[in-house]
Design a protein around this motif. Structure first.
Motif, PDB file in Angstrom:
ATOM      1  N   VAL A   1      58.982  59.501  78.308  1.00 35.89           N
ATOM      2  CA  VAL A   1      58.853  59.971  76.796  1.00 35.89           C
ATOM      3  C   VAL A   1      57.331  60.832  77.429  1.00 35.89           C
ATOM      4  O   VAL A   1      56.528  60.315  78.324  1.00 35.89           O
ATOM      5  N   ASN A   2      57.130  61.763  76.486  1.00 34.70           N
ATOM      6  CA  ASN A   2      55.934  62.523  76.891  1.00 34.70           C
ATOM      7  C   ASN A   2      55.214  63.898  76.321  1.00 34.70           C
ATOM      8  O   ASN A   2      56.365  64.776  75.906  1.00 34.70           O
ATOM      9  N   PRO A   3      54.958  63.223  75.476  1.00 33.17           N
ATOM     10  CA  PRO A   3      53.539  62.223  76.071  1.00 33.17           C
ATOM     11  C   PRO A   3      53.675  61.368  75.008  1.00 33.17           C
ATOM     12  O   PRO A   3      54.092  61.222  73.887  1.00 33.17           O
ATOM     13  N   LEU A   4      53.253  60.561  75.574  1.00 36.70           N
ATOM     14  CA  LEU A   4      53.161  58.993  74.679  1.00 36.70           C
ATOM     15  C   LEU A   4      51.334  59.138  74.159  1.00 36.70           C
ATOM     16  O   LEU A   4      50.668  58.919  74.970  1.00 36.70           O
ATOM     17  N   VAL A   5      50.981  58.926  72.952  1.00 34.87           N
ATOM     18  CA  VAL A   5      49.073  59.622  73.101  1.00 34.87           C
ATOM     19  C   VAL A   5      48.787  58.097  71.655  1.00 34.87           C
ATOM     20  O   VAL A   5      49.461  57.923  71.136  1.00 34.87           O
ATOM     21  N   LEU A   6      47.769  58.196  72.584  1.00 30.52           N
ATOM     22  CA  LEU A   6      46.934  57.834  71.246  1.00 30.52           C
ATOM     23  C   LEU A   6      46.211  58.527  70.403  1.00 30.52           C
ATOM     24  O   LEU A   6      45.353  59.513  70.522  1.00 30.52           O
ATOM     25  N   THR A   7      45.973  58.389  69.408  1.00 31.12           N
ATOM     26  CA  THR A   7      45.396  59.254  68.011  1.00 31.12           C
ATOM     27  C   THR A   7      44.586  59.077  68.012  1.00 31.12           C
ATOM     28  O   THR A   7      43.945  57.924  67.669  1.00 31.12           O
ATOM     29  N   TYR A   8      43.866  59.395  67.488  1.00 29.62           N
ATOM     30  CA  TYR A   8      42.093  59.290  67.083  1.00 29.62           C
ATOM     31  C   TYR A   8      42.231  57.984  65.539  1.00 29.62           C
ATOM     32  O   TYR A   8      41.079  57.262  66.163  1.00 29.62           O
ATOM     33  N   ASP A   9      43.033  57.913  65.416  1.00 29.76           N
ATOM     34  CA  ASP A   9      43.213  56.387  64.543  1.00 29.76           C
ATOM     35  C   ASP A   9      43.235  55.291  65.748  1.00 29.76           C
ATOM     36  O   ASP A   9      43.994  54.297  64.625  1.00 29.76           O
ATOM     37  N   GLU A  10      43.290  55.748  66.561  1.00 34.45           N
ATOM     38  CA  GLU A  10      43.447  54.450  67.614  1.00 34.45           C
ATOM     39  C   GLU A  10      44.779  53.947  67.198  1.00 34.45           C
ATOM     40  O   GLU A  10      45.403  53.081  67.863  1.00 34.45           O
ATOM     41  N   ARG A  11      46.273  54.718  67.048  1.00 33.75           N
ATOM     42  CA  ARG A  11      47.504  54.293  66.957  1.00 33.75           C
ATOM     43  C   ARG A  11      48.435  54.778  68.491  1.00 33.75           C
ATOM     44  O   ARG A  11      47.832  56.009  68.766  1.00 33.75           O
ATOM     45  N   LEU A  12      49.664  54.559  68.978  1.00 37.80           N
ATOM     46  CA  LEU A  12      50.161  54.911  69.704  1.00 37.80           C
ATOM     47  C   LEU A  12      50.844  55.635  69.520  1.00 37.80           C
ATOM     48  O   LEU A  12      52.368  55.005  68.622  1.00 37.80           O
ATOM     49  N   CYS A  13      51.492  56.518  70.310  1.00 35.38           N
ATOM     50  CA  CYS A  13      52.398  57.816  69.305  1.00 35.38           C
ATOM     51  C   CYS A  13      53.510  58.265  70.782  1.00 35.38           C
ATOM     52  O   CYS A  13      52.550  59.112  71.391  1.00 35.38           O
ATOM     53  N   ALA A  14      54.665  58.481  70.241  1.00 36.36           N
ATOM     54  CA  ALA A  14      55.876  58.427  71.515  1.00 36.36           C
ATOM     55  C   ALA A  14      56.024  59.943  70.135  1.00 36.36           C
ATOM     56  O   ALA A  14      56.581  60.223  70.008  1.00 36.36           O
ATOM     57  N   ASN A  15      55.252  61.385  70.982  1.00 36.03           N
ATOM     58  CA  ASN A  15      54.757  62.280  69.997  1.00 36.03           C
ATOM     59  C   ASN A  15      57.009  63.667  70.568  1.00 36.03           C
ATOM     60  O   ASN A  15      57.472  64.043  70.005  1.00 36.03           O
ATOM     61  N   HIS A  16      56.960  63.341  72.399  1.00 38.05           N
ATOM     62  CA  HIS A  16      58.457  63.868  72.282  1.00 38.05           C
ATOM     63  C   HIS A  16      59.238  62.655  73.599  1.00 38.05           C
ATOM     64  O   HIS A  16      58.600  61.747  74.055  1.00 38.05           O
ATOM     65  N   ALA A  17      60.568  62.711  73.562  1.00 35.92           N
ATOM     66  CA  ALA A  17      60.447  62.033  74.299  1.00 35.92           C
ATOM     67  C   ALA A  17      63.077  62.891  74.584  1.00 35.92           C
ATOM     68  O   ALA A  17      62.875  63.112  73.234  1.00 35.92           O
ATOM     69  N   LYS A  18      63.405  62.563  75.804  1.00 34.86           N
ATOM     70  CA  LYS A  18      64.236  63.175  76.335  1.00 34.86           C
ATOM     71  C   LYS A  18      65.447  61.685  76.384  1.00 34.86           C
ATOM     72  O   LYS A  18      64.592  60.626  77.295  1.00 34.86           O
ATOM     73  N   ILE A  19      66.560  61.646  76.278  1.00 28.38           N
ATOM     74  CA  ILE A  19      67.639  61.000  76.447  1.00 28.38           C
ATOM     75  C   ILE A  19      68.602  61.514  77.301  1.00 28.38           C
ATOM     76  O   ILE A  19      68.914  62.103  76.689  1.00 28.38           O
ATOM     77  N   ARG A  20      69.182  61.145  78.454  1.00 28.83           N
ATOM     78  CA  ARG A  20      70.599  60.945  78.921  1.00 28.83           C
ATOM     79  C   ARG A  20      71.710  60.580  78.738  1.00 28.83           C
ATOM     80  O   ARG A  20      70.976  59.062  79.041  1.00 28.83           O
ATOM     81  N   ILE A  21      72.606  60.040  78.114  1.00 22.16           N
ATOM     82  CA  ILE A  21      73.776  58.958  78.205  1.00 22.16           C
ATOM     83  C   ILE A  21      74.598  59.226  79.494  1.00 22.16           C
ATOM     84  O   ILE A  21      74.497  60.172  79.315  1.00 22.16           O
ATOM     85  N   ASP A  22      74.775  58.121  80.067  1.00 20.17           N
ATOM     86  CA  ASP A  22      75.890  58.600  81.099  1.00 20.17           C
ATOM     87  C   ASP A  22      77.044  58.743  80.356  1.00 20.17           C
ATOM     88  O   ASP A  22      77.828  58.831  79.211  1.00 20.17           O
ATOM     89  N   HIS A  23      77.971  60.223  81.627  1.00 22.24           N
ATOM     90  CA  HIS A  23      78.652  60.303  80.571  1.00 22.24           C
ATOM     91  C   HIS A  23      79.901  59.480  80.825  1.00 22.24           C
ATOM     92  O   HIS A  23      81.039  59.698  79.649  1.00 22.24           O
ATOM     93  N   ASP A  24      80.254  58.603  81.448  1.00 22.32           N
ATOM     94  CA  ASP A  24      81.308  58.155  81.395  1.00 22.32           C
ATOM     95  C   ASP A  24      81.167  56.990  80.464  1.00 22.32           C
ATOM     96  O   ASP A  24      82.101  56.103  80.049  1.00 22.32           O
ATOM     97  N   ALA A  25      80.368  56.689  79.952  1.00 22.33           N
ATOM     98  CA  ALA A  25      79.359  55.832  78.935  1.00 22.33           C
ATOM     99  C   ALA A  25      80.275  56.782  77.425  1.00 22.33           C
ATOM    100  O   ALA A  25      79.784  55.959  76.366  1.00 22.33           O
ATOM    101  N   TYR A  26      80.276  58.228  76.790  1.00 21.16           N
ATOM    102  CA  TYR A  26      80.606  58.066  76.108  1.00 21.16           C
ATOM    103  C   TYR A  26      81.485  57.699  75.019  1.00 21.16           C
ATOM    104  O   TYR A  26      81.313  58.161  73.531  1.00 21.16           O
ATOM    105  N   TYR A  27      82.262  56.860  75.534  1.00 17.87           N
ATOM    106  CA  TYR A  27      82.956  56.448  74.639  1.00 17.87           C
ATOM    107  C   TYR A  27      82.989  55.538  73.701  1.00 17.87           C
ATOM    108  O   TYR A  27      83.047  55.232  72.893  1.00 17.87           O
ATOM    109  N   ARG A  28      81.852  54.558  74.411  1.00 16.74           N
ATOM    110  CA  ARG A  28      80.984  53.629  74.063  1.00 16.74           C
ATOM    111  C   ARG A  28      80.014  54.169  72.988  1.00 16.74           C
ATOM    112  O   ARG A  28      79.297  53.483  71.833  1.00 16.74           O
TER     113      ARG A  28
END
Length: 158
Positions: free
Chosen positions: A64-91
């Motif tokens: 998660v990059n960035p996880l930001v604190l907004t002006y109204d004092e909330r946390l927000c995940a603005n962008h995220a990347k995930i990578r799934i294990d190739h051997d788990a694609y069937y699941r």
């Protein structure tokens, strides 16, 4: 997490016990160090769910990059990347359709379509074709030992 000041760049690596999960004390300490104690319950909620997703979705990378604190004092995940294990694609069939193949080197895409494993390594000069990841790693070590850099390896199976 980071704030506007480069001097206060805060990167966190949270140790996790696979049997116990995330130790909430680390998350509470993170909130204190970042001076966002009012958001500590939201921070622990986000981090706990990210960990749960990492495990349940067979991730081998989550950012998660960035996880930001907004002006109204909330946390927000603005962008995220995930990578799934190739051997788990069937699941994880419902996630496979969301793959962004443009993020994969074109040679990796071609090899995967043909049932092979190809790993591109930027800046190298010597290619490796091997039968099994153990041989690939040993070959990479030898190439490095003799002063060259591996450029890639193609694992034919094994």
């Amino acid at each position: 997490m980071a704030d506007d000041s480069v001097d206060r760049l805060n990167l966190w690596h949270i140790p996790v016990d696979l049997l116990q999960g995330i130790d909430m004390r680390f998350l509470l300490r993170m909130a204190e160090d970042l001076q966002i104690e009012q958001q500590k319950s939201h921070l622990t909620f986000i981090m706990k769910h990210l960990y749960d997703m990492f495990i349940e979705r067979d991730c081998n990378f989550l950012e998660v990059n960035p996880l930001v604190l907004t002006y109204d004092e909330r946390l927000c995940a603005n962008h995220a990347k995930i990578r799934i294990d190739h051997d788990a694609y069937y699941r994880q069939q419902e996630l496979v359709m969301y793959r962004d193949l443009s993020q994969m080197h074109y040679k990796e895409r071609i090899s995967r379509e043909n049932g092979l494993r190809y790993i591109n390594i930027e800046g190298g000069s010597t290619g490796i074709i091997c039968n099994g990841a153990g041989y690939a790693m040993a070959s990479m070590d030898l190439i490095t030992l003799y002063g060259a850099k591996p450029a890639n390896f193609l694992d034919l199976g094994g």
